[in-house]
Design an enzyme around this catalytic site. Structure first.
Site, PDB file in Angstrom:
ATOM      1  N   LYS A  82       0.862  -1.181   0.000  1.00 50.18           N
ATOM      2  CA  LYS A  82       0.000   0.000   0.000  1.00 50.18           C
ATOM      3  C   LYS A  82       0.895   1.227   0.000  1.00 50.18           C
ATOM      4  O   LYS A  82       2.058   1.167   0.426  1.00 50.18           O
ATOM      5  CB  LYS A  82      -0.889   0.015   1.250  1.00 50.18           C
ATOM      6  CG  LYS A  82      -2.151   0.852   1.112  1.00 50.18           C
ATOM      7  CD  LYS A  82      -3.233   0.117   0.334  1.00 50.18           C
ATOM      8  CE  LYS A  82      -4.547   0.875   0.362  1.00 50.18           C
ATOM      9  NZ  LYS A  82      -5.629   0.099  -0.263  1.00 50.18           N
ATOM     10  N   GLY A 184     -19.898   7.131  -1.115  1.00 47.25           N
ATOM     11  CA  GLY A 184     -18.855   7.503  -2.068  1.00 47.25           C
ATOM     12  C   GLY A 184     -18.678   6.458  -3.134  1.00 47.25           C
ATOM     13  O   GLY A 184     -19.640   5.878  -3.644  1.00 47.25           O
ATOM     14  N   LYS A 185     -17.413   6.185  -3.466  1.00 45.30           N
ATOM     15  CA  LYS A 185     -17.090   5.286  -4.566  1.00 45.30           C
ATOM     16  C   LYS A 185     -17.812   3.945  -4.476  1.00 45.30           C
ATOM     17  O   LYS A 185     -18.384   3.462  -5.450  1.00 45.30           O
ATOM     18  CB  LYS A 185     -15.580   5.022  -4.587  1.00 45.30           C
ATOM     19  CG  LYS A 185     -14.709   6.190  -5.034  1.00 45.30           C
ATOM     20  CD  LYS A 185     -13.250   5.751  -5.024  1.00 45.30           C
ATOM     21  CE  LYS A 185     -12.335   6.829  -5.564  1.00 45.30           C
ATOM     22  NZ  LYS A 185     -10.914   6.370  -5.577  1.00 45.30           N
TER      23      LYS A 185
END
Length: 359
Positions: A82, A184-185
């Site tokens: 990440k 959101g997404k």
């Protein structure tokens, strides 16, 4: 530009942590590679205004470890990584900064593949890809998978179906009231799947734009003021779909839901929360299992993206979640622990094969 590598990070178990800085563009990034036992590390890049560098480091370490477990449980031949870019994307994001970041990704020579996350989007990946080939989540026009939120939400929905079957005996959300925190997404797509399945959706979001989207797109969604109002309302399922730490010492005692299945990463604020949930009789479907649809989607780009193939694999999250919940019941442990055991077993058993020398 500058880069600092920290290898053999004993305290966290990470293989490598890379600090990246480009003063001219304002880039400050940290790339965490938890392990590469199953293959090159894959995980998105989060662009976020952390309060301190320590907060940024803590987030990248936690997120990269979670990606290792997520990729293992998704059946991917990929390790866990990440990255975070420290700063406000509204002020700092630029072509030059993203391309500078791409140079750092390229410098890792394929040990890490990046993708979208909070604060980064498909067009950003296209810019990063002008400096490195180790990018997924690109636009369809550039041979990529496009918005990975599509299959993230689909996978969460499949995991929720499995949790519903485990709890109520039927793999559907029809007739259930589902609370979605964050439109959101991922949350917006999940809300659509739930409504199509016959569920009643109650939701909240800090963004006025997201709330307006809900009013326009799905006027049947019952909007509430905040997360506290959401989790204390009469809901059957709670779906955290915003930032991590949604399940903590303050929220778990207030939860009215019998099932928690959501798209957010790192929903458990600290070890022990999974036991609190179990003690309250709340079934928790591990976040990194059910929200793996996005990484499945972007990982498919590596071999040449095919949406139907990726969706079929993401649909398999239903069976994976079912297997984990059954194992948890058989062994008398929380589902989060059962998932960890399965992921660690795969990383050990398959990772061991890399000790066989190939010329």
């Amino acid at each position: 530009m500058g880069v600092f590598h920290t290898e053999g990070t004993d305290a966290t178990g990470h293989e490598q942590v890379v600090f990246c800085q480009d003063r001219a563009t304002g880039l400050k990034a940290i790339i965490g590679i938890y392990n590469t036992a199953l293959g090159p590390a894959l995980g998105g890049t989060r662009f976020y205004p952390y309060a301190t560098e320590e907060d940024a480091v803590a987030d990248v370490l936690q997120l990269s470890r979670a990606m290792a477990y997520k990729n293992a449980m998704a059946g991917l031949d990929l390790g866990g990584g990440k990255a975070v870019i420290w700063g406000d994307p509204a002020q700092l994001k630029s072509e030059a900064l993203l391309r500078a970041y791409g140079r750092f990704v390229e410098s890792l020579n394929g040990r890490y593949y990046t993708a979208c996350d909070v604060g980064t989007y498909v067009p950003d990946m296209d810019l990063i890809a002008r400096e490195t080939k180790f990018v997924t989540g690109r636009s369809v026009e550039h041979g990529g998978a496009g918005d990975s939120s599509v299959l993230t939400a689909w996978g969460v929905f499949q995991g929720m179906r499995a949790a519903a079957e485990h709890t109520w005996g039927d793999p559907t959300l029809a007739g259930r009231r589902v609370g979605v925190a964050g439109l959101g997404k991922v949350g917006k797509y999940l809300a659509g799947h739930l409504i199509e399945d016959g569920a009643t959706v109650v939701a909240t979001d800090v963004s006025a734009a997201a709330r307006e989207w809900a009013r326009t797109s799905y006027p049947q969604i019952d909007l509430v003021d905040d997360t506290t109002a959401l989790i204390t309302s009469e809901i059957d399922v709670y779906a955290p779909c915003a930032l991590g730490g949604a399940l903590n010492d303050d929220t778990v005692p207030l939860l009215r839901a019998k099932v928690v299945t959501g798209g957010a990463n790192n929903q458990l604020a600290h070890p022990g929360i999974e036991k609190m949930l179990e003690e309250r009789g709340i079934l928790y479907a591990p976040d990194y299992v059910v929200n793996a649809g996005g990484v499945i989607q972007v990982a498919d780009e590596i071999e040449g993206f095919n949406f139907e193939r990726a969706k079929l694999r993401a649909t398999g999250i239903f069976q994976t979640t079912r297997r984990i919940l059954e194992l948890a019941r058989e062994e008398g442990v929380p589902p989060a622990l059962a998932a960890d055991r399965l992921a660690e077993r795969r990383m050990t058993e398959v990772g061991r094969l890399r000790s066989v020398y190939l010329r």
